[in-house]
Design a protein around this motif. Structure first.
Motif, PDB file in Angstrom:
ATOM      1  N   VAL A 193       2.228  -8.498 -11.375  1.00  0.00           N
ATOM      2  CA  VAL A 193       1.231  -7.583 -10.626  1.00  0.00           C
ATOM      3  C   VAL A 193      -0.090  -8.399 -10.863  1.00  0.00           C
ATOM      4  O   VAL A 193      -0.728  -8.516 -11.936  1.00  0.00           O
ATOM      5  CB  VAL A 193       1.075  -6.193 -11.270  1.00  0.00           C
ATOM      6  N   LEU A 194      -0.857  -9.026  -9.651  1.00  0.00           N
ATOM      7  CA  LEU A 194      -2.148  -9.749  -9.787  1.00  0.00           C
ATOM      8  C   LEU A 194      -3.147  -8.808  -9.606  1.00  0.00           C
ATOM      9  O   LEU A 194      -4.255  -9.155 -10.279  1.00  0.00           O
ATOM     10  CB  LEU A 194      -1.987 -10.634  -8.373  1.00  0.00           C
ATOM     11  N   SER A 195      -2.957  -7.824  -8.850  1.00  0.00           N
ATOM     12  CA  SER A 195      -4.070  -6.687  -8.791  1.00  0.00           C
ATOM     13  C   SER A 195      -3.653  -5.511  -8.387  1.00  0.00           C
ATOM     14  O   SER A 195      -2.496  -5.347  -7.958  1.00  0.00           O
ATOM     15  CB  SER A 195      -5.282  -7.152  -7.874  1.00  0.00           C
ATOM     16  N   GLU A 196      -4.286  -4.326  -8.665  1.00  0.00           N
ATOM     17  CA  GLU A 196      -3.734  -3.058  -8.485  1.00  0.00           C
ATOM     18  C   GLU A 196      -5.326  -2.161  -8.357  1.00  0.00           C
ATOM     19  O   GLU A 196      -6.036  -2.292  -9.202  1.00  0.00           O
ATOM     20  CB  GLU A 196      -3.184  -2.467  -9.920  1.00  0.00           C
TER      21      GLU A 196
ATOM     22  N   ALA B  93       3.367   6.833  -6.378  1.00  0.00           N
ATOM     23  CA  ALA B  93       2.501   5.674  -5.436  1.00  0.00           C
ATOM     24  C   ALA B  93       2.466   4.623  -5.792  1.00  0.00           C
ATOM     25  O   ALA B  93       2.671   3.571  -4.788  1.00  0.00           O
ATOM     26  CB  ALA B  93       1.260   6.575  -5.110  1.00  0.00           C
ATOM     27  N   ARG B  94       2.254   4.129  -7.147  1.00  0.00           N
ATOM     28  CA  ARG B  94       2.624   2.954  -7.449  1.00  0.00           C
ATOM     29  C   ARG B  94       3.722   2.025  -7.262  1.00  0.00           C
ATOM     30  O   ARG B  94       3.738   0.995  -6.869  1.00  0.00           O
ATOM     31  CB  ARG B  94       2.140   2.705  -8.934  1.00  0.00           C
TER      32      ARG B  94
ATOM     33  N   ALA C 269      -7.311   8.071  -1.646  1.00  0.00           N
ATOM     34  CA  ALA C 269      -6.012   8.453  -1.541  1.00  0.00           C
ATOM     35  C   ALA C 269      -4.872   7.353  -1.298  1.00  0.00           C
ATOM     36  O   ALA C 269      -3.790   7.793  -0.950  1.00  0.00           O
ATOM     37  CB  ALA C 269      -5.775   9.840  -0.830  1.00  0.00           C
ATOM     38  N   THR C 270      -5.069   6.288  -1.805  1.00  0.00           N
ATOM     39  CA  THR C 270      -4.250   5.276  -1.456  1.00  0.00           C
ATOM     40  C   THR C 270      -4.335   4.252  -2.896  1.00  0.00           C
ATOM     41  O   THR C 270      -5.083   3.940  -3.505  1.00  0.00           O
ATOM     42  CB  THR C 270      -4.904   4.439  -0.302  1.00  0.00           C
ATOM     43  N   THR C 271      -3.023   3.721  -2.974  1.00  0.00           N
ATOM     44  CA  THR C 271      -2.784   2.714  -3.970  1.00  0.00           C
ATOM     45  C   THR C 271      -2.542   1.506  -3.254  1.00  0.00           C
ATOM     46  O   THR C 271      -1.611   1.399  -2.537  1.00  0.00           O
ATOM     47  CB  THR C 271      -1.528   3.412  -4.842  1.00  0.00           C
ATOM     48  N   HIS C 272      -3.023   0.532  -3.909  1.00  0.00           N
ATOM     49  CA  HIS C 272      -3.077  -0.907  -3.338  1.00  0.00           C
ATOM     50  C   HIS C 272      -2.545  -1.898  -4.283  1.00  0.00           C
ATOM     51  O   HIS C 272      -3.104  -1.758  -5.789  1.00  0.00           O
ATOM     52  CB  HIS C 272      -4.114  -1.408  -2.748  1.00  0.00           C
ATOM     53  N   VAL C 273      -1.554  -2.807  -4.376  1.00  0.00           N
ATOM     54  CA  VAL C 273      -1.188  -3.719  -5.376  1.00  0.00           C
ATOM     55  C   VAL C 273      -1.058  -4.955  -4.591  1.00  0.00           C
ATOM     56  O   VAL C 273      -0.695  -5.211  -3.350  1.00  0.00           O
ATOM     57  CB  VAL C 273       0.034  -3.350  -5.913  1.00  0.00           C
ATOM     58  N   GLU C 274      -1.182  -6.066  -5.323  1.00  0.00           N
ATOM     59  CA  GLU C 274      -0.637  -7.559  -4.918  1.00  0.00           C
ATOM     60  C   GLU C 274       0.082  -8.206  -6.181  1.00  0.00           C
ATOM     61  O   GLU C 274      -0.343  -7.893  -7.321  1.00  0.00           O
ATOM     62  CB  GLU C 274      -2.088  -8.189  -4.717  1.00  0.00           C
TER      63      GLU C 274
ATOM     64  N   HIS D  88       0.738  -1.485   0.007  1.00  0.00           N
ATOM     65  CA  HIS D  88       0.053  -0.005  -0.101  1.00  0.00           C
ATOM     66  C   HIS D  88       0.947   1.305   0.138  1.00  0.00           C
ATOM     67  O   HIS D  88       1.978   1.234   0.536  1.00  0.00           O
ATOM     68  CB  HIS D  88      -0.990   0.072   1.359  1.00  0.00           C
ATOM     69  N   ALA D  89       0.318   2.421  -0.564  1.00  0.00           N
ATOM     70  CA  ALA D  89       0.995   3.748  -0.444  1.00  0.00           C
ATOM     71  C   ALA D  89       0.072   4.924  -0.381  1.00  0.00           C
ATOM     72  O   ALA D  89      -1.029   4.560  -1.072  1.00  0.00           O
ATOM     73  CB  ALA D  89       2.137   3.824  -1.642  1.00  0.00           C
ATOM     74  N   ALA D  90       0.383   5.752   0.321  1.00  0.00           N
ATOM     75  CA  ALA D  90      -0.415   6.975   0.306  1.00  0.00           C
ATOM     76  C   ALA D  90      -0.271   7.724  -1.085  1.00  0.00           C
ATOM     77  O   ALA D  90       0.716   7.683  -1.741  1.00  0.00           O
ATOM     78  CB  ALA D  90       0.103   7.899   1.304  1.00  0.00           C
ATOM     79  N   GLY D  91      -1.482   8.168  -1.655  1.00  0.00           N
ATOM     80  CA  GLY D  91      -1.242   8.870  -2.863  1.00  0.00           C
ATOM     81  C   GLY D  91      -1.736   7.898  -4.078  1.00  0.00           C
ATOM     82  O   GLY D  91      -2.092   6.699  -3.949  1.00  0.00           O
ATOM     83  N   LEU D  92      -1.854   8.716  -5.059  1.00  0.00           N
ATOM     84  CA  LEU D  92      -2.408   8.024  -6.553  1.00  0.00           C
ATOM     85  C   LEU D  92      -1.259   8.498  -7.367  1.00  0.00           C
ATOM     86  O   LEU D  92      -0.421   9.238  -7.300  1.00  0.00           O
ATOM     87  CB  LEU D  92      -3.443   8.708  -7.006  1.00  0.00           C
TER      88      LEU D  92
END
Length: 100
Positions: free
Chosen positions: A82-85, A37-38, A90-95, A29-33
């Motif tokens: 990258v499985l999901s994004e 952030a990614r 205001a948060t970026t989430h990746v798996e 996770h990271a704050a921002g877009l």
């Protein structure tokens, strides 16, 4: 990367009975877009994978000695899928899935 933590981590990984590369998943996770952030979320996901592997191999839960390894986790998980994004509010989430 230098330091005793890196040396210990490499030794643990190479001497462990289960040293085969395995696909592992990590979330970050990271704050921002946006691109910055990614990139931070991807680094956090790589770090999650390294920590999971250390937890499986290390006889301790005090990972301070592994700080150089954890801080340089992208070196241990150089390629991943990258499985999901998702970017929400205001948060970026990746798996990701990567081998370690």
């Amino acid at each position: 990367m230098s330091g005793i933590g890196a040396a210990i981590a490499i030794a643990l990984i190479s001497l462990a009975p289960d040293t085969a590369l395995r696909e592992m998943r990590g979330e970050g996770h990271a704050a921002g877009l946006g691109p910055a952030a990614r990139a931070e979320a991807l680094r956090n996901a790589q770090t999650a994978i390294v920590i999971q592997r250390l937890e499986a191999l290390a006889p301790t839960r005090d990972f301070t000695v592994f700080a150089p390894v954890i801080e340089g986790s992208e070196r241990f998980v150089p390629s991943y899928r990258v499985l999901s994004e998702e970017a929400t509010d205001a948060t970026t989430h990746v798996e990701i899935a990567g081998e370690l």
